[in-house]
Structures are given as structure tokens and as C-alpha cells.
Motif scaffolding. Structure first.
Motif, mmCIF file in Angstrom:
data_model
loop_
_atom_site.group_PDB
_atom_site.id
_atom_site.type_symbol
_atom_site.label_atom_id
_atom_site.label_comp_id
_atom_site.label_asym_id
_atom_site.label_seq_id
_atom_site.Cartn_x
_atom_site.Cartn_y
_atom_site.Cartn_z
ATOM 1 N N ASP A 384 40.255 48.299 59.692
ATOM 2 C CA ASP A 384 40.401 49.374 58.720
ATOM 3 C C ASP A 384 39.153 49.642 57.895
ATOM 4 O OD1 ASP A 384 40.408 47.069 57.263
ATOM 5 O OD2 ASP A 384 42.462 47.258 56.544
ATOM 6 N N GLY A 385 38.094 48.902 58.115
ATOM 7 C CA GLY A 385 36.838 49.200 57.452
ATOM 8 C C GLY A 385 36.725 48.749 56.017
ATOM 9 N N ASP A 386 37.558 47.778 55.593
ATOM 10 C CA ASP A 386 37.536 47.377 54.191
ATOM 11 C C ASP A 386 36.676 46.155 53.918
ATOM 12 O OD1 ASP A 386 39.092 45.438 55.419
ATOM 13 O OD2 ASP A 386 40.531 45.313 53.767
ATOM 14 N N PHE A 387 36.106 45.556 54.956
ATOM 15 C CA PHE A 387 35.469 44.256 54.786
ATOM 16 C C PHE A 387 34.271 44.322 53.845
ATOM 17 C CE2 PHE A 387 32.519 40.922 56.682
ATOM 18 C CZ PHE A 387 33.051 39.898 55.921
ATOM 19 N N GLY A 388 33.397 45.325 54.026
ATOM 20 C CA GLY A 388 32.213 45.413 53.175
ATOM 21 C C GLY A 388 32.561 45.546 51.708
ATOM 22 N N ASP A 389 33.475 46.469 51.387
ATOM 23 C CA ASP A 389 33.870 46.662 49.989
ATOM 24 C C ASP A 389 34.608 45.453 49.435
ATOM 25 O OD1 ASP A 389 32.740 49.148 49.803
ATOM 26 O OD2 ASP A 389 34.572 50.232 50.288
ATOM 27 N N ASN A 390 35.452 44.839 50.251
ATOM 28 C CA ASN A 390 36.201 43.664 49.812
ATOM 29 C C ASN A 390 35.253 42.533 49.437
ATOM 30 O OD1 ASN A 390 38.951 43.433 49.395
ATOM 31 N ND2 ASN A 390 39.310 42.187 51.208
ATOM 32 N N LEU A 391 34.264 42.308 50.298
ATOM 33 C CA LEU A 391 33.316 41.226 50.053
ATOM 34 C C LEU A 391 32.469 41.521 48.828
ATOM 35 C CD1 LEU A 391 32.138 38.535 51.094
ATOM 36 C CD2 LEU A 391 30.565 39.876 52.511
ATOM 37 N N ALA A 392 31.940 42.753 48.735
ATOM 38 C CA ALA A 392 31.088 43.102 47.606
ATOM 39 C C ALA A 392 31.858 43.058 46.286
ATOM 40 C CB ALA A 392 30.491 44.491 47.819
ATOM 41 N N GLY A 393 33.098 43.542 46.295
ATOM 42 C CA GLY A 393 33.893 43.512 45.072
ATOM 43 C C GLY A 393 34.178 42.099 44.609
ATOM 44 N N GLY A 394 34.483 41.225 45.541
ATOM 45 C CA GLY A 394 34.745 39.839 45.175
ATOM 46 C C GLY A 394 33.520 39.153 44.590
ATOM 47 N N VAL A 395 32.359 39.434 45.148
ATOM 48 C CA VAL A 395 31.133 38.823 44.634
ATOM 49 C C VAL A 395 30.826 39.336 43.231
ATOM 50 C CG1 VAL A 395 28.652 38.623 44.995
ATOM 51 C CG2 VAL A 395 30.206 38.390 46.938
ATOM 52 N N ARG A 396 31.048 40.636 42.995
ATOM 53 C CA ARG A 396 30.820 41.162 41.639
ATOM 54 C C ARG A 396 31.730 40.482 40.627
ATOM 55 N NH1 ARG A 396 30.546 46.190 44.342
ATOM 56 N NH2 ARG A 396 32.720 46.623 43.798
ATOM 57 N N ARG A 397 32.997 40.320 41.004
ATOM 58 C CA ARG A 397 33.933 39.663 40.080
ATOM 59 C C ARG A 397 33.546 38.213 39.837
ATOM 60 N NH1 ARG A 397 39.691 41.175 42.508
ATOM 61 N NH2 ARG A 397 38.480 42.208 44.133
ATOM 62 N N ALA A 398 33.038 37.555 40.871
ATOM 63 C CA ALA A 398 32.603 36.166 40.691
ATOM 64 C C ALA A 398 31.436 36.083 39.723
ATOM 65 C CB ALA A 398 32.217 35.566 42.045
ATOM 66 N N GLY A 399 30.526 37.068 39.787
ATOM 67 C CA GLY A 399 29.426 37.086 38.834
ATOM 68 C C GLY A 399 29.925 37.231 37.404
ATOM 69 N N ARG A 400 30.899 38.122 37.203
ATOM 70 C CA ARG A 400 31.460 38.281 35.859
ATOM 71 C C ARG A 400 32.177 37.016 35.411
ATOM 72 N NH1 ARG A 400 32.814 43.539 37.892
ATOM 73 N NH2 ARG A 400 34.986 42.898 38.225
ATOM 74 N N ARG A 401 32.883 36.380 36.349
ATOM 75 C CA ARG A 401 33.595 35.145 36.011
ATOM 76 C C ARG A 401 32.617 34.058 35.574
ATOM 77 N NH1 ARG A 401 38.380 33.901 38.059
ATOM 78 N NH2 ARG A 401 38.668 36.109 37.594
ATOM 79 N N ALA A 402 31.507 33.950 36.271
ATOM 80 C CA ALA A 402 30.507 32.950 35.902
ATOM 81 C C ALA A 402 29.910 33.253 34.529
ATOM 82 C CB ALA A 402 29.415 32.899 36.963
ATOM 83 N N ASP A 403 29.671 34.534 34.242
ATOM 84 C CA ASP A 403 29.107 34.907 32.943
ATOM 85 C C ASP A 403 30.086 34.620 31.801
ATOM 86 O OD1 ASP A 403 26.780 35.783 34.094
ATOM 87 O OD2 ASP A 403 27.403 37.891 34.200
ATOM 88 N N GLU A 404 31.366 34.929 32.035
ATOM 89 C CA GLU A 404 32.359 34.827 30.963
ATOM 90 C C GLU A 404 32.772 33.387 30.677
ATOM 91 O OE1 GLU A 404 35.438 37.264 32.471
ATOM 92 O OE2 GLU A 404 34.391 39.163 32.092
ATOM 93 N N THR A 405 32.789 32.552 31.702
ATOM 94 C CA THR A 405 33.337 31.201 31.531
ATOM 95 C C THR A 405 32.296 30.099 31.625
ATOM 96 O OG1 THR A 405 33.821 30.916 33.899
ATOM 97 C CG2 THR A 405 35.495 32.015 32.538
ATOM 98 N N GLY A 406 31.110 30.430 32.187
ATOM 99 C CA GLY A 406 30.106 29.403 32.366
ATOM 100 C C GLY A 406 30.339 28.517 33.571
#
Length: 450
Positions: A384-406
Motif C-alpha cells: 500500500d505504499g505506507d512504509f516510507g511515511d510510517n518509518l519517517a513518522g516513527g523516527v520523528r516521534r522518537a526524536g521528540r521523545r528523546a528531547d522531552e524525556t532525556g
């Protein structure tokens, strides 16, 4: 050709299909073509008749029945009905106090409805009209015809339908309709024009990333084109222009978020949230929010916003029962207007032994950004073509998680992908990152082999 329409009589065929779906509620008359409600409310003193060019469904036909219209006159695609349709539909449904005609402000509609008015008066039937002219984009001083009639027609027909069921007189309904129109404004944008049923091509061309701002429901070009902003920015701009155009009064609104044909429910419900938030930020209460496709423009990719400044009793009219093909959300919503958002939590400083792991996360995020489009294309070949967006979105959220929680970078990736990213790739990558986090040293250096 992208449409699946019969080669002959597509509008009549569609009308018959609607009646097949609602056999106890709707009747079709084909010479001339009009549709009537089989069981109008017995308390009505006045019949409500409307119509217009086809291609805007479910406008008009979707409001046929109790709590709505007594008759609908559909024209050919984007063409007004002829006056005989309107005249005979009115004759067939007229009540003891006559007929009210609801007209969208387009030249062909106005001419044909007005001729029908004269014919009805000649026959001694009391008749009045309500002219809907809500389109803000055409509110210009040198316009020969005035504002176009667009999605506020839905609001007019719904409120007048409820008032007619309560036994309102012709004069009362005409006055109420004019009042609703005066307190309603609409504005539409499109990212792609509708496909012409004649040529099979878009009615006009828009480059990628460009919006037509102020577009009409027949594909009339907007007042300008603009580079497509983030949707939240776009909604706030439209909101400000609509609010500035509304007459003064109580800050309580009905907000109609209307799809133009190719806009998904996912988009319309998201826009609804953004609109209610934008109104709240401006101290305006949204009493009713109505997302859906109600006034389409064939398959145009776009949406319109309609704001109606409510008067006392109008929410009750909106909530009145209906027996029509369309249903509407009826509950008054509770919104904290202008409530301040909680202050963001300051991110704790990263400990020195976590800097290396964060560098790994940042490097991975950069690589994913660079290859996202290729990953999407590869996935489209087999899925269905969602892999690129799924992966990129997850990595962005992980970056925010690292910033917010350390938390260290690999652990943030593991947490986000395992618990928040769906699809096939989410949990699989989550397990991978979980194992990597368990063996990765805190300084981000490769593990020692000794």
C-alpha cells in the motif's frame, strides 16, 4: 473518462436510483423531471421546493423528506433546471399557504425560478423565494450578479424544513430564510479541479503545491492562486476572512465543513478540529460542527467552510427530527473557547553519556529522510505504499521523545515503534530497536569485541 455514468439520461437514472433506495419516502416524476417527498409532515402550511444543476449531490436531493424539502428539481450537470420543472413540482406539492422556492444565486437558476414564480402567481398560488448568496469570494463591488449561492444552502434548507414542519407561514419562512442567508458566509479552496464529464480532463490546471482560493462549486476559478500552506494555517486564514464578513451578533456559530467531492472524511474531520480550535482561539463558540460532503463539485479535490451566526432557537431547528436521505449531527457541542494550552514541558538536558546515542538517532533520522521516497515507491510495487511515511513518522516521534524525556536515542526508537507505530513495519522495527538498545553502550560507540 473517470465517471461511471450511463450514456443517456444520467440524471434521471440517478434520480430513480435514489428512489429505489428510499421507496417509501421519495417519488420520481420524469416528464418533466422532479422528485417529491411521499410523506410530508401533516402540519405543513407551505411547501419547500428547491433544485439546481446536478453534480452537487447530495445537495437538494439529500434533504428531500420530512424536516427538509417537499420537492427537488435537478437540472443537467452544472445546469439549472428549466422553469417547467420548477412550476410543475410546485403545483404538485403546494400547501394551503402556498410554496417557498429556495434558489442559489446563479443567473440560470434565478431566471428559471423567477419564471416559475410568475406562472404560479398567474394560477393564484401564493409563492415567495429565498435567494442564497453566501460565497465570500464573489463579494465584490463590481460583480454583476452578486455573491454565488453555495454550501449555506444546506443550512437554509435544514432550518426552514424544521420551521415548516412546525406550521410556519409563507411570510415567516421567507423572512427566516433571508435572515439565515444574511448571517452565513462560505469560502472554498481546491487543490484539483473537477473532471469535465465531456472531455474527461480537469476543468482547469493547478500546478503541484498550488491552491485555487475562492473556487466556485462549478469550477469557477477563485480570486487567486496561492502556494499551499500547512492546513492549519489555511484554516486560520479562511476563518479570519469569514468572521470579518459575518454581521455582528452573539458569538455562537454553526460551522459546516464541506467536501467538494474528492475530499475524504479523514480530511474533513481533521479540518473540523482545526476550525473549532481556530474559532476558540478567537473567542468564538462553535455550537454545532457539521463535517461531511453536502455540496460537492463532481470530483473536485477541495473543501469549503461555512459559518452561520446563530440566533435564538436555531439550534433547536437544526436538532429537529428529519426523515431524509441525509442525516446531520444534531448535538450542541461543548468547547472551551480560547482556553490556554498547557505550557510545554521543558526538555531536561541530555546527560553526557547519552550524547553519543542521540547522535546515532539523528544520523538515522537523516538517512530515513533521504530514502523515504524510494522506500515508498518500493512498497507501492507490492503493497500500500505506507512504509516510507510510517518509518519517517516513527523516527520523528522518537526524536521528540528523546528531547522531552532525556531517554537515550535507541531506547526512544524502540519505545515509539513498538508502542505507537502501526502497520507491518512498526512492531518489527520496535523489536529490532529494543534488542539494539539492550546491547548498545550509552556513549554510542561500537561495542567492544573483547
Amino acid at each position: 473518462m473517470t465517471y461511471f455514468l450511463p450514456e443517456t439520461d444520467p440524471v434521471l437514472t440517478a434520480a430513480r436510483g435514489l428512489a429505489l433506495t428510499h421507496p417509501d419516502a421519495i417519488a420520481v416524476h420524469d416528464a418533466p423531471l422532479y422528485l417529491t417527498a411521499r410523506s410530508p409532515h401533516p402540519g405543513r402550511r407551505v411547501a419547500l421546493v428547491s433544485g439546481g444543476g446536478s453534480g452537487h449531490e447530495p445537495l437538494h436531493t439529500g434533504l428531500l423528506g420530512r424536516g427538509g424539502l417537499d420537492a427537488v428539481c435537478p437540472g443537467q450537470v452544472f445546469a439549472s433546471p428549466h422553469n417547467r420543472q420548477i412550476y410543475e413540482a410546485s403545483l404538485a406539492t403546494a400547501k394551503r399557504d402556498g410554496v417557498l422556492l429556495i434558489v442559489k444565486n446563479y443567473t440560470g437558476d434565478v431566471i428559471n425560478f423567477q419564471i416559475a414564480v410568475e406562472r404560479l402567481r398567474h394560477d393564484g398560488i401564493p409563492v415567495a423565494t429565498v435567494l442564497v448568496d453566501d460565497d465570500l469570494a464573489t463579494d465584490i463591488a463590481d460583480s454583476a450578479t452578486g455573491r454565488r449561492g453555495t454550501a449555506a444552502t444546506v443550512v437554509v434548507e435544514k432550518l426552514l424544513g424544521a420551521a415548516a414542519d412546525r406550521g410556519a407561514t409563507l411570510e415567516e419562512l421567507a423572512a427566516l430564510g433571508s435572515r439565515i442567508v444574511s448571517r452565513s458566509r462560505s469560502l472554498a479552496v481546491a487543490a484539483r479541479a473537477q473532471t469535465s464529464p465531456t472531455t474527461g480532463e480537469p476543468a482547469f490546471d493547478l500546478p503541484a503545491g498550488i491552491l485555487d482560493y475562492g473556487v466556485g462549486i462549478h469550477g469557477e476559478r477563485g480570486i487567486r492562486t496561492m502556494v499551499r500552506p500547512p492546513v492549519g494555517t489555511l484554516v486560520r486564514q479562511m476563518t479570519d476572512e469569514l468572521l470579518a464578513a459575518l454581521p455582528p451578533g452573539p458569538d455562537e456559530l454553526l460551522a459546516l465543513v464541506n467536501g467538494l467531492g474528492a475530499t475524504t472524511s479523514l480530511e474533513l474531520h481533521s479540518i473540523s478540529t482545526l476550525l473549532v480550535d481556530a474559532l476558540g482561539e478567537r473567542g468564538v463558540r462553535t455550537a454545532l460542527v457539521v463535517p461531511g460532503t453536502y455540496t460537492s463539485a463532481l470530483d473536485m479535490a477541495g473543501f469549503s467552510l461555512t459559518l452561520t451566526r446563530l440566533e435564538e432557537g436555531w439550534t433547536d431547528l437544526w436538532a429537529a427530527p428529519t426523515d431524509t436521505p441525509l442525516s446531520f449531527p444534531k448535538h450542541v457541542i461543548a468547547v472551551d473557547s480560547g482556553a490556554p494550552s498547557p505550557a510545554p514541558v521543558a526538555a531536561p538536558p541530555l546527560a553526557d553519556d547519552r550524547q553519543g546515542s542521540r547522535a546515532v538517532l539523528d544520523r538515522y533520522a537523516l538517512i530515513v529522510t533521504q530514502v523515504r521516497d524510494n522506500l515508498t515507491k518500493l512498497d507501492q510495487l507490492v503493497g500500500d505504499g505506507d512504509f516510507g511515511d510510517n518509518l519517517a513518522g516513527g523516527v520523528r516521534r522518537a526524536g521528540r521523545r528523546a528531547d522531552e524525556t532525556g531517554v537515550e536515542g535507541t531506547a526512544a526508537l524502540a519505545d515509539v515503534f513498538l508502542n505507537e507505530v502501526g502497520g507491518t513495519s512498526g512492531p518489527l522495527f520496535g523489536l529490532l530497536f529494543q534488542h539494539l538498545a539492550a546491547v548498545s553502550p550509552a556513549d554510542g560507540q561500537p561495542p567492544s569485541l573483547t
